[in-house]
Design a protein around this motif. Structure first.
Motif, short mmCIF file in Angstrom:
data_model
loop_
_atom_site.label_atom_id
_atom_site.label_comp_id
_atom_site.label_asym_id
_atom_site.label_seq_id
_atom_site.Cartn_x
_atom_site.Cartn_y
_atom_site.Cartn_z
N ASP A 86 -0.71 5.10 1.86
CA ASP A 86 -1.54 5.82 0.89
C ASP A 86 -2.97 5.27 0.90
O ASP A 86 -3.94 6.05 0.82
CB ASP A 86 -0.94 5.72 -0.51
N GLN A 87 -3.11 3.95 0.98
CA GLN A 87 -4.44 3.34 1.01
C GLN A 87 -5.20 3.75 2.27
O GLN A 87 -6.39 4.04 2.22
CB GLN A 87 -4.34 1.82 0.93
N ILE A 88 -4.51 3.77 3.41
CA ILE A 88 -5.16 4.15 4.66
C ILE A 88 -5.61 5.60 4.60
O ILE A 88 -6.75 5.92 4.99
CB ILE A 88 -4.21 3.91 5.86
N ASP A 102 -9.89 9.67 4.11
CA ASP A 102 -10.50 10.77 3.36
C ASP A 102 -11.91 10.40 2.89
O ASP A 102 -12.84 11.20 3.00
CB ASP A 102 -9.64 11.15 2.15
N ASP A 103 -12.04 9.18 2.38
CA ASP A 103 -13.35 8.70 1.93
C ASP A 103 -14.35 8.67 3.10
O ASP A 103 -15.50 9.09 2.96
CB ASP A 103 -13.23 7.32 1.30
N MET A 104 -13.90 8.19 4.24
CA MET A 104 -14.76 8.13 5.42
C MET A 104 -15.16 9.54 5.85
O MET A 104 -16.32 9.78 6.21
CB MET A 104 -14.07 7.41 6.56
N GLY A 105 -14.24 10.49 5.80
CA GLY A 105 -14.56 11.88 6.13
C GLY A 105 -15.62 12.44 5.20
O GLY A 105 -16.54 13.14 5.64
N MET A 138 10.15 -3.24 1.33
CA MET A 138 9.37 -2.98 2.54
C MET A 138 8.90 -1.53 2.57
O MET A 138 7.74 -1.25 2.89
CB MET A 138 10.18 -3.31 3.79
N GLN A 139 9.79 -0.61 2.24
CA GLN A 139 9.42 0.81 2.23
C GLN A 139 8.32 1.07 1.21
O GLN A 139 7.35 1.78 1.50
CB GLN A 139 10.64 1.67 1.90
N ASP A 140 8.42 0.46 0.04
CA ASP A 140 7.39 0.63 -0.99
C ASP A 140 6.04 0.08 -0.52
O ASP A 140 5.00 0.72 -0.73
CB ASP A 140 7.81 -0.06 -2.29
N LYS A 141 6.07 -1.08 0.12
CA LYS A 141 4.82 -1.67 0.60
C LYS A 141 4.20 -0.82 1.72
O LYS A 141 2.99 -0.61 1.74
CB LYS A 141 5.06 -3.10 1.08
N PHE A 142 5.02 -0.33 2.63
CA PHE A 142 4.49 0.53 3.69
C PHE A 142 3.94 1.83 3.11
O PHE A 142 2.91 2.32 3.57
CB PHE A 142 5.55 0.82 4.74
N GLN A 143 4.59 2.38 2.09
CA GLN A 143 4.09 3.60 1.46
C GLN A 143 2.75 3.34 0.80
O GLN A 143 1.82 4.15 0.91
CB GLN A 143 5.10 4.14 0.44
#
Length: 88
Positions: free
Chosen positions: A54-56, A61-64, A45-50
């Motif tokens: 990271d994707q978010i 950053d891309d949107m900025g 779960m921790q790995d998936k949330f990380q």
């Protein structure tokens, strides 16, 4: 006593629901198995949330960057059109 653990895994557009039933007793082996299972599940779960975090952040950053490019393009167009953008 039996312990039933249900979890949801989301990857892309797919979702998997997992289910595992563990027999629990005062037997140290069963307790160790349960502890290992729960620790493994929490690590997953921790790995998936990380990964999701990271994707978010990457998308933000891309949107900025896209917004910065858009602002530059608008400023260039206004300069070409001879319009003062009113900035001080």
């Amino acid at each position: 006593m039996r312990l039933e653990i249900v979890w949801l895994t989301i990857t892309g557009n797919m979702a998997d629901i997992g289910k595992e039933t563990l027999g629990c007793s005062s037997d140290p082996k069963n307790i160790q198995d349960l502890t290992a299972f729960v620790q493994n599940l929490l690590q997953q779960m921790q790995d998936k949330f990380q990964t999701m975090s990271d994707q978010i952040i990457a998308r933000i950053d891309d949107m900025g960057n896209r917004i910065d490019d858009l602002e530059r393009n608008i400023a260039d167009l206004m300069t070409q059109a001879g319009v003062d953008d009113g900035r001080v």
